[in-house]
Design a protein around this motif. Structure first.
Motif, mmCIF file in Angstrom:
data_model
loop_
_atom_site.group_PDB
_atom_site.id
_atom_site.type_symbol
_atom_site.label_atom_id
_atom_site.label_comp_id
_atom_site.label_asym_id
_atom_site.label_seq_id
_atom_site.Cartn_x
_atom_site.Cartn_y
_atom_site.Cartn_z
ATOM 1 N N TYR A 181 0.838 -1.197 0.000
ATOM 2 C CA TYR A 181 0.000 0.000 0.000
ATOM 3 C C TYR A 181 0.875 1.249 0.000
ATOM 4 O O TYR A 181 1.881 1.303 0.712
ATOM 5 C CB TYR A 181 -0.914 0.023 1.232
ATOM 6 C CG TYR A 181 -1.862 -1.144 1.317
ATOM 7 C CD1 TYR A 181 -3.060 -1.143 0.610
ATOM 8 C CD2 TYR A 181 -1.543 -2.255 2.095
ATOM 9 C CE1 TYR A 181 -3.919 -2.223 0.683
ATOM 10 C CE2 TYR A 181 -2.398 -3.335 2.172
ATOM 11 C CZ TYR A 181 -3.594 -3.315 1.458
ATOM 12 O OH TYR A 181 -4.436 -4.392 1.525
ATOM 13 N N GLY A 182 0.478 2.241 -0.768
ATOM 14 C CA GLY A 182 1.212 3.493 -0.814
ATOM 15 C C GLY A 182 0.302 4.670 -0.525
ATOM 16 O O GLY A 182 -0.820 4.730 -1.041
ATOM 17 N N LEU A 183 0.750 5.583 0.309
ATOM 18 C CA LEU A 183 0.003 6.790 0.614
ATOM 19 C C LEU A 183 0.892 7.986 0.320
ATOM 20 O O LEU A 183 1.994 8.097 0.866
ATOM 21 C CB LEU A 183 -0.444 6.834 2.074
ATOM 22 C CG LEU A 183 -1.465 5.796 2.527
ATOM 23 C CD1 LEU A 183 -0.745 4.558 3.065
ATOM 24 C CD2 LEU A 183 -2.355 6.359 3.612
ATOM 25 N N SER A 184 0.419 8.871 -0.502
ATOM 26 C CA SER A 184 1.198 10.038 -0.909
ATOM 27 C C SER A 184 0.736 11.283 -0.163
ATOM 28 O O SER A 184 -0.458 11.543 -0.053
ATOM 29 C CB SER A 184 1.048 10.263 -2.416
ATOM 30 O OG SER A 184 1.741 11.423 -2.819
ATOM 31 N N GLY A 185 1.696 12.014 0.377
ATOM 32 C CA GLY A 185 1.382 13.283 1.016
ATOM 33 C C GLY A 185 1.083 13.184 2.500
ATOM 34 O O GLY A 185 1.004 12.097 3.072
ATOM 35 N N ALA A 186 0.901 14.358 3.111
ATOM 36 C CA ALA A 186 0.602 14.443 4.546
ATOM 37 C C ALA A 186 -0.891 14.219 4.746
ATOM 38 O O ALA A 186 -1.656 15.152 5.001
ATOM 39 C CB ALA A 186 1.030 15.803 5.096
ATOM 40 N N GLN A 187 -1.296 12.983 4.636
ATOM 41 C CA GLN A 187 -2.708 12.630 4.742
ATOM 42 C C GLN A 187 -3.233 12.889 6.161
ATOM 43 O O GLN A 187 -2.470 12.905 7.128
ATOM 44 C CB GLN A 187 -2.897 11.145 4.410
ATOM 45 C CG GLN A 187 -2.495 10.755 2.999
ATOM 46 C CD GLN A 187 -3.504 11.230 1.956
ATOM 47 O OE1 GLN A 187 -4.639 11.563 2.278
ATOM 48 N NE2 GLN A 187 -3.078 11.252 0.711
ATOM 49 N N PRO A 188 -4.564 13.053 6.295
ATOM 50 C CA PRO A 188 -5.138 13.180 7.641
ATOM 51 C C PRO A 188 -4.878 11.906 8.441
ATOM 52 O O PRO A 188 -4.737 10.818 7.870
ATOM 53 C CB PRO A 188 -6.641 13.361 7.367
ATOM 54 C CG PRO A 188 -6.725 13.849 5.952
ATOM 55 C CD PRO A 188 -5.573 13.204 5.237
ATOM 56 N N ALA A 189 -4.839 12.022 9.753
ATOM 57 C CA ALA A 189 -4.595 10.863 10.615
ATOM 58 C C ALA A 189 -5.610 9.763 10.352
ATOM 59 O O ALA A 189 -5.279 8.571 10.407
ATOM 60 C CB ALA A 189 -4.633 11.291 12.082
ATOM 61 N N GLU A 190 -6.858 10.149 10.031
ATOM 62 C CA GLU A 190 -7.902 9.164 9.780
ATOM 63 C C GLU A 190 -7.577 8.287 8.578
ATOM 64 O O GLU A 190 -7.910 7.097 8.554
ATOM 65 C CB GLU A 190 -9.248 9.856 9.577
ATOM 66 C CG GLU A 190 -9.786 10.600 10.776
ATOM 67 C CD GLU A 190 -9.117 11.937 11.010
ATOM 68 O OE1 GLU A 190 -9.336 12.532 12.086
ATOM 69 O OE2 GLU A 190 -8.361 12.400 10.126
ATOM 70 N N THR A 191 -6.936 8.867 7.578
ATOM 71 C CA THR A 191 -6.560 8.094 6.395
ATOM 72 C C THR A 191 -5.471 7.082 6.737
ATOM 73 O O THR A 191 -5.504 5.926 6.292
ATOM 74 C CB THR A 191 -6.078 9.034 5.279
ATOM 75 O OG1 THR A 191 -7.126 9.954 4.952
ATOM 76 C CG2 THR A 191 -5.695 8.249 4.019
ATOM 77 N N PHE A 192 -4.501 7.518 7.549
ATOM 78 C CA PHE A 192 -3.464 6.586 7.986
ATOM 79 C C PHE A 192 -4.074 5.462 8.822
ATOM 80 O O PHE A 192 -3.688 4.298 8.694
ATOM 81 C CB PHE A 192 -2.402 7.319 8.804
ATOM 82 C CG PHE A 192 -1.496 8.207 7.997
ATOM 83 C CD1 PHE A 192 -0.731 7.684 6.961
ATOM 84 C CD2 PHE A 192 -1.404 9.563 8.267
ATOM 85 C CE1 PHE A 192 0.111 8.496 6.211
ATOM 86 C CE2 PHE A 192 -0.565 10.385 7.524
ATOM 87 C CZ PHE A 192 0.189 9.855 6.494
ATOM 88 N N THR A 193 -5.028 5.799 9.667
ATOM 89 C CA THR A 193 -5.686 4.783 10.499
ATOM 90 C C THR A 193 -6.375 3.739 9.637
ATOM 91 O O THR A 193 -6.240 2.523 9.879
ATOM 92 C CB THR A 193 -6.719 5.440 11.433
ATOM 93 O OG1 THR A 193 -6.043 6.313 12.347
ATOM 94 C CG2 THR A 193 -7.492 4.396 12.223
#
Length: 232
Positions: free
Chosen positions: A189-201
């Protein structure tokens, strides 16, 4: 679960992203089973060791934007940073090449102090006007982290860990990473940028569930209750 984070010490969104990710990780029930590794990335590897000018002048020139527009960008980013408990001072930022700072992070990793080094460098750069290209500052920081002075000074007399930094950057390219921060979970899984904490959760929960699926062990159905009532 292994999480790799590509980021640059000279990236304001990387510090904000670090805080948001940390908030999600702190609330993650399986956080003790998560291994976090910081990977190197340089937004501008062509930057000289030191730039004779302000952060505003540098970005205005590099991006070809009016100074007023860059100043507005600073205000927006600083506001986002404050929401995460960070105090950005763009007027005091010392523009410098981050390559040696990344090598220091690799050295710190060899001593189990990688996260502390990353944190201190980001804070020093954006909150305290420290020169991340300065031999004096990096040596002082390394010694303060418990690293041997001789090992830190080797960064300025040899190319130690230079290949490690380049390898991280090359690996980022191979993964299609063109901006930071970038978070990779279990190389799936890849997440780009300073995502909200909820997205990381949400990403942490999904990755954990897929790597640790629930296995049904009973071979036959037993009496149970459901939305339509209980079996009798």
């Amino acid at each position: 679960m292994k999480i790799e984070i590509w980021s640059d010490v000279a990236c304001p969104w990387c510090f904000i992203g670090k805080r948001r990710f940390e908030a999600a990780l702190a609330a993650f029930p399986h956080r003790d089973s998560v291994e976090v590794t910081w990977r190197s990335y340089q937004l501008d590897p062509t930057l000289p060791e030191h730039y004779e000018g302000t952060e505003l002048e540098y970005l205005s020139s590099r991006k070809g934007l009016p100074a007023q527009r860059v100043s507005q960008m600073f205000d927006h980013v600083a506001q986002q940073a404050r929401a995460e408990g960070l105090d950005y001072r763009f007027d005091a930022v010392v523009v410098a090449n981050s390559f040696t700072a990344h090598r220091l992070i690799h050295l710190a990793a060899a001593h189990g102090r990688q996260d502390e080094a990353k944190e201190r460098l980001l804070s020093g750069h954006f909150e305290h006007g420290q020169d991340i290209g300065s031999r004096e500052y990096l040596t002082s920081l390394g010694v303060d982290l418990g690293l041997g002075r001789g090992e830190v000074e080797e960064l300025f007399t040899t190319d130690k860990y230079a290949n490690s930094v380049r390898s991280d950057v090359e690996e980022a390219r191979s993964l299609g990473i063109s901006g930071v921060p970038f978070f990779v979970i279990d190389r799936k899984y890849g997440l780009s940028g300073a995502q909200p904490a909820e997205t990381f959760t949400a990403a942490l929960n999904q990755a954990w569930q897929e790597s640790n699926p629930l296995v049904l062990v009973n071979s036959t159905d037993a009496d149970a209750c459901g939305p339509d009532g209980c079996q009798v």
